[in-house]
Design an enzyme around this catalytic site. Structure first.
Site, PDB file in Angstrom:
ATOM      1  N   HIS A  19       0.847  -1.206   0.000  1.00  0.00           N
ATOM      2  CA  HIS A  19       0.000   0.000   0.000  1.00  0.00           C
ATOM      3  C   HIS A  19       0.877   1.249   0.000  1.00  0.00           C
ATOM      4  O   HIS A  19       2.111   1.147  -0.029  1.00  0.00           O
ATOM      5  CB  HIS A  19      -0.982  -0.034   1.178  1.00  0.00           C
ATOM      6  CG  HIS A  19      -0.348  -0.146   2.543  1.00  0.00           C
ATOM      7  ND1 HIS A  19       0.569   0.763   3.026  1.00  0.00           N
ATOM      8  CD2 HIS A  19      -0.493  -1.081   3.528  1.00  0.00           C
ATOM      9  CE1 HIS A  19       0.935   0.427   4.241  1.00  0.00           C
ATOM     10  NE2 HIS A  19       0.316  -0.712   4.574  1.00  0.00           N
ATOM     11  N   HIS A  22       3.929   1.473   2.387  1.00  0.00           N
ATOM     12  CA  HIS A  22       5.138   0.765   1.934  1.00  0.00           C
ATOM     13  C   HIS A  22       5.795   1.548   0.798  1.00  0.00           C
ATOM     14  O   HIS A  22       7.025   1.642   0.705  1.00  0.00           O
ATOM     15  CB  HIS A  22       4.793  -0.636   1.407  1.00  0.00           C
ATOM     16  CG  HIS A  22       4.063  -1.497   2.386  1.00  0.00           C
ATOM     17  ND1 HIS A  22       2.861  -2.084   2.095  1.00  0.00           N
ATOM     18  CD2 HIS A  22       4.361  -1.865   3.657  1.00  0.00           C
ATOM     19  CE1 HIS A  22       2.441  -2.781   3.138  1.00  0.00           C
ATOM     20  NE2 HIS A  22       3.340  -2.661   4.104  1.00  0.00           N
ATOM     21  N   CYS A 127       3.497 -11.268  20.703  1.00  0.00           N
ATOM     22  CA  CYS A 127       2.602 -10.587  19.766  1.00  0.00           C
ATOM     23  C   CYS A 127       2.883 -11.126  18.370  1.00  0.00           C
ATOM     24  O   CYS A 127       3.986 -10.939  17.839  1.00  0.00           O
ATOM     25  CB  CYS A 127       2.809  -9.077  19.795  1.00  0.00           C
ATOM     26  SG  CYS A 127       1.885  -8.279  18.454  1.00  0.00           S
ATOM     27  N   CYS A 130       3.818  -8.320  15.778  1.00  0.00           N
ATOM     28  CA  CYS A 130       5.215  -7.847  15.812  1.00  0.00           C
ATOM     29  C   CYS A 130       6.174  -8.994  15.578  1.00  0.00           C
ATOM     30  O   CYS A 130       7.349  -8.779  15.342  1.00  0.00           O
ATOM     31  CB  CYS A 130       5.567  -7.238  17.158  1.00  0.00           C
ATOM     32  SG  CYS A 130       4.661  -5.782  17.606  1.00  0.00           S
ATOM     33  N   CYS A 145      -0.913  -4.934  22.611  1.00  0.00           N
ATOM     34  CA  CYS A 145       0.284  -4.481  21.896  1.00  0.00           C
ATOM     35  C   CYS A 145       0.009  -3.073  21.369  1.00  0.00           C
ATOM     36  O   CYS A 145      -1.019  -2.845  20.733  1.00  0.00           O
ATOM     37  CB  CYS A 145       0.577  -5.435  20.728  1.00  0.00           C
ATOM     38  SG  CYS A 145       1.610  -4.664  19.468  1.00  0.00           S
ATOM     39  N   HIS A 148      -0.401  -3.145  17.381  1.00  0.00           N
ATOM     40  CA  HIS A 148      -1.469  -3.891  16.715  1.00  0.00           C
ATOM     41  C   HIS A 148      -2.798  -3.878  17.473  1.00  0.00           C
ATOM     42  O   HIS A 148      -3.814  -4.332  16.949  1.00  0.00           O
ATOM     43  CB  HIS A 148      -1.014  -5.335  16.473  1.00  0.00           C
ATOM     44  CG  HIS A 148       0.171  -5.398  15.572  1.00  0.00           C
ATOM     45  ND1 HIS A 148       1.465  -5.391  16.029  1.00  0.00           N
ATOM     46  CD2 HIS A 148       0.244  -5.389  14.219  1.00  0.00           C
ATOM     47  CE1 HIS A 148       2.297  -5.404  15.011  1.00  0.00           C
ATOM     48  NE2 HIS A 148       1.586  -5.403  13.898  1.00  0.00           N
ATOM     49  N   LYS A 297      -4.992   5.198  10.550  1.00  0.00           N
ATOM     50  CA  LYS A 297      -4.030   4.126  10.271  1.00  0.00           C
ATOM     51  C   LYS A 297      -4.502   3.301   9.068  1.00  0.00           C
ATOM     52  O   LYS A 297      -5.694   2.972   8.967  1.00  0.00           O
ATOM     53  CB  LYS A 297      -3.954   3.239  11.519  1.00  0.00           C
ATOM     54  CG  LYS A 297      -2.904   2.179  11.452  1.00  0.00           C
ATOM     55  CD  LYS A 297      -2.916   1.382  12.762  1.00  0.00           C
ATOM     56  CE  LYS A 297      -2.196   0.137  12.541  1.00  0.00           C
ATOM     57  NZ  LYS A 297      -1.289  -0.579  12.735  1.00  0.00           N
ATOM     58  N   LYS A 300      -6.531  -3.033   6.696  1.00  0.00           N
ATOM     59  CA  LYS A 300      -7.475  -3.826   5.923  1.00  0.00           C
ATOM     60  C   LYS A 300      -8.845  -3.826   6.596  1.00  0.00           C
ATOM     61  O   LYS A 300      -9.873  -3.691   5.940  1.00  0.00           O
ATOM     62  CB  LYS A 300      -6.949  -5.263   5.852  1.00  0.00           C
ATOM     63  CG  LYS A 300      -6.825  -5.785   4.437  1.00  0.00           C
ATOM     64  CD  LYS A 300      -6.375  -7.208   4.528  1.00  0.00           C
ATOM     65  CE  LYS A 300      -6.271  -7.857   3.177  1.00  0.00           C
ATOM     66  NZ  LYS A 300      -5.660  -9.170   3.271  1.00  0.00           N
TER      67      LYS A 300
HETATM   68  N1  MSP Z   1       9.319  -7.544   7.875  1.00  0.00           N
HETATM   69  C1  MSP Z   1       9.483  -6.519   8.819  1.00  0.00           C
HETATM   70  C2  MSP Z   1      10.765  -5.747   8.587  1.00  0.00           C
HETATM   71  C3  MSP Z   1      12.019  -6.548   8.578  1.00  0.00           C
HETATM   72  S1  MSP Z   1      13.373  -5.563   8.105  1.00  0.00           S
HETATM   73  C4  MSP Z   1      14.714  -6.515   8.346  1.00  0.00           C
HETATM   74  C5  MSP Z   1       8.303  -5.549   8.733  1.00  0.00           C
HETATM   75  N2  MSP Z   1       7.544  -5.617   7.634  1.00  0.00           N
HETATM   76  S2  MSP Z   1       6.282  -4.663   7.332  1.00  0.00           S
HETATM   77  O1  MSP Z   1       5.763  -5.079   6.058  1.00  0.00           O
HETATM   78  O2  MSP Z   1       5.392  -4.663   8.428  1.00  0.00           O
HETATM   79  O3  MSP Z   1       6.859  -3.230   7.203  1.00  0.00           O
HETATM   80  C6  MSP Z   1       7.867  -2.962   6.266  1.00  0.00           C
HETATM   81  C7  MSP Z   1       8.213  -1.492   6.283  1.00  0.00           C
HETATM   82  O4  MSP Z   1       7.080  -0.745   5.843  1.00  0.00           O
HETATM   83  C8  MSP Z   1       8.592  -0.990   7.667  1.00  0.00           C
HETATM   84  O5  MSP Z   1       9.711  -0.142   7.610  1.00  0.00           O
HETATM   85  C9  MSP Z   1       7.357  -0.229   8.087  1.00  0.00           C
HETATM   86  O6  MSP Z   1       7.632   0.823   8.974  1.00  0.00           O
HETATM   87  C10 MSP Z   1       6.874   0.298   6.744  1.00  0.00           C
HETATM   88  N3  MSP Z   1       5.472   0.656   6.769  1.00  0.00           N
HETATM   89  C11 MSP Z   1       4.394  -0.158   6.940  1.00  0.00           C
HETATM   90  N4  MSP Z   1       3.270   0.614   6.971  1.00  0.00           N
HETATM   91  C12 MSP Z   1       3.596   1.917   6.822  1.00  0.00           C
HETATM   92  C13 MSP Z   1       2.898   3.131   6.750  1.00  0.00           C
HETATM   93  N5  MSP Z   1       1.591   3.193   6.859  1.00  0.00           N
HETATM   94  N6  MSP Z   1       3.619   4.251   6.530  1.00  0.00           N
HETATM   95  C14 MSP Z   1       4.971   4.242   6.345  1.00  0.00           C
HETATM   96  N7  MSP Z   1       5.657   3.115   6.423  1.00  0.00           N
HETATM   97  C15 MSP Z   1       5.004   1.954   6.699  1.00  0.00           C
HETATM   98  O7  MSP Z   1       8.145  -4.749   9.642  1.00  0.00           O
END
Ligand code: MSP
Length: 517
Positions: A19, A22, A127, A130, A145, A148, A297, A300
């Site tokens: 999304h 990311h 959790c 996490c 948590c 979450h 936030k 889904k």
């Molecule tokens: N898999 C772990 C990271 C392992 S790194 C060795 C993880 N994955 S995640 O998919 O939950 O998140 C991946 C990255 O996307 C993280 O840096 C997280 O902060 C970022 N984001 C997830 N949602 C986000 C937003 N809504 N806004 C900005 N960044 C976001 O954590």
């Protein structure tokens, strides 16, 4: 020899589609990679998917798929989206890649053989979101948590532990003596406070609770759990087990780009693992904020997930660059940001369509009309709208990952160029037949446009290429060099091309919305 630069993103959990949150992170890392290339560095840019763990296992089961089929599907969705966003990565790593298994086992064996990993019984609150045990003090007052808002599960198991506490002093010393290690600066104290309570961490789970993961070497009853598996991707990506020369060239990483929710793992766990493996620490961990949708936030269950592709379709864009631009311009790296359609439309219209698009169109039209579509020849009276000082400042802002401020400086130059045209009144100069003065004015603006195209290219590579082509330049903007900004002015006589407007205004509330009704 060109100096290397190694940038990484977090690896994304392969349990849900990508999304705009990311996208924000990966675009930021892509801007860093493209800027470093622009200033002549040899860049390795790693991104990828984090594919093991209980969450993936559960989500796959919900979809009636095997974990492998499920992660293949999600990982492809990330790769496609990254391509769509024009992310110019060097490797897309998957934690299910064979070389990653080898790296994780190698790292495990080093830590185990020297006594940094040991077996013990553990009782704790886990959790699943996490993928880590949480201390009761870190939970909300209701025992949830904080990330979450779910109740962690009580778990008692025999696990392997990593002696994180042993490295407390070393980590603290490193953070204190390296102010650039955690960026932006305000995140440092947060980490230093957490250091006080550093305890050993569980790094494996019993195969009975989790089967989808890399097995512990010499103990088939246990699976390596999450953080050793995930963090070591940064070593695998550049060949720790397969290409020693490449690894030596790029390690330590210049910057790990991550979100604030995973700072603890990168600023405390990862340094400890690297100290234990006797590897140097990354130079910086760049921590960005969270993107919300209208302050809510992205989730889904709330139903407000926006994919980057949705924005392109919603606004009928013919390039993804406005999405890249909006993301980088609207939220300073480090701050939280909130997406709304209204702000997106206003920002793109104000900066790209009205300010930059207008400058380009009016300038090219005048060159066409007054000089037959050829770059006019300026004399020594022509001025440069960009000063060396401003250029240095923009470079500094990019280097310090302050993209919104760099964009502001570039847009100021565009603004200044529009004002310069208004003041110089080329149409009046033409009427008065002051042709050399007219040539100087238009040349000045054309060259400012050329400079803007290069300066903004890490953020909007496609739009920059279009401007570049309309200015009549032949080579690819992607191969541009920062030194061209003052070193390679537009040659007089070069033919410009009018083409179609590169940055059309987004007209309606949401373009295309009417059609859907
Ligand atoms: N898999 C772990 C990271 C392992 S790194 C060795 C993880 N994955 S995640 O998919 O939950 O998140 C991946 C990255 O996307 C993280 O840096 C997280 O902060 C970022 N984001 C997830 N949602 C986000 C937003 N809504 N806004 C900005 N960044 C976001 O954590």
């Amino acid at each position: 020899m060109t100096r290397p630069f190694y940038v990484t993103t977090a690896i994304y959990y392969a349990n849900a589609a990508p999304h705009i949150g990311h996208a924000y992170e990966v675009i930021g890392a892509d801007v860093i990679a493209r800027f470093q290339k622009l200033i002549g560095k040899n860049v390795f840019f790693l991104t990828g998917t984090d594919e093991h763990g209980i969450k993936v296992e559960k989500t796959a089961a919900k979809h009636n798929m095997t974990p492998k089929d499920y992660v293949d599907h999600i990982s492809h969705a990330f790769q496609e989206t990254w391509q769509y966003l024009n992310i110019d990565y060097s490797r897309f790593i998957r934690t299910t890649d064979q070389d990653h298994y080898d790296v994780v086992s190698r790292l495990w064996n080093i830590l185990y053989d020297q006594g940094d990993i040991y077996k013990a019984t553990y009782t704790g609150l886990y959790c699943a979101g996490c993928e880590t045990f949480t201390a009761p003090r870190d939970l909300t007052p209701d025992g949830l948590c904080p990330h979450h808002l779910t109740k962690p599960d009580p778990v008692e198991e025999e696990n392997y532990f990593f002696r994180l506490s042993k490295y407390k002093q070393q980590i603290q010393d490193h953070i204190q003596s390296h102010p650039e290690f955690i960026l932006p600066e305000f995140r440092r104290n947060e980490v230093l406070n957490q250091l006080e309570e550093l305890e050993d961490i569980s790094v494996s789970r019993s195969r009975r609770s989790v089967s989808w993961g890399i097995p512990v070497p010499n103990d088939p009853e246990q699976v390596i759990y999450v953080w050793i598996d995930a963090l070591s991707n940064y070593l695998t990506g550049i060949g720790w087990s397969t290409d020693e020369a490449q690894f030596e060239q790029y390690w330590p990483a210049d910057v790990h780009v991550i979100g604030k929710d995973i700072l603890r793992f990168h600023a405390l766990y990862w340094p400890a693992m690297l100290f234990a493996a006797k590897l140097p620490l990354p130079k910086s961990i760049l921590v960005h904020g969270f993107i919300t949708v209208a302050e809510t936030k992205i989730s889904k269950s709330i139903g407000n997930v926006i994919a980057p592709q949705d924005l392109v379709q919603r606004f009928e864009l013919d390039t993804v660059d406005p999405v890249r631009y909006y993301m980088m311009a609207s939220t300073g790296f480090g701050q939280d940001g909130s997406y709304t359609d209204e702000e997106f439309k206003n920002r793109i219209n104000a900066d790209l369509a009205n300010n930059l698009g207008n400058l380009l169109n009016r300038t090219l039209n005048m060159v066409n009309k007054y000089f037959n579509g050829e770059v006019p020849k300026a004399d020594q009276d022509a001025i440069s709208l960009l000063s060396q000082e401003t250029l240095n400042h923009i470079r500094e802002l990019y280097t310090q990952y302050q993209f919104n401020d760099a964009i502001q400086q570039i847009m100021d130059l565009v603004d200044q160029s529009n004002k310069y045209i208004n003041d110089a009144e080329p149409w009046a100069l033409f009427k008065e037949e002051k042709l050399q003065e007219l040539a100087n004015v238009l040349y000045t603006v054309l060259d400012a446009l050329r400079q803007v195209a290069i300066l903004i290219s890490p953020i909007t590579p496609t739009i920059s290429q279009r401007i570049w082509e309309q200015l009549g330049c032949q080579n690819e903007i992607q191969k541009a060099d920062f030194r061209w900004i003052f070193g390679l002015p537009l040659p007089a006589g070069q033919r410009i091309s009018l083409g179609t407007p590169i940055l059309p205004r987004l007209e309606s509330e949401i373009v295309g919305a009417g059609k859907k009704k």
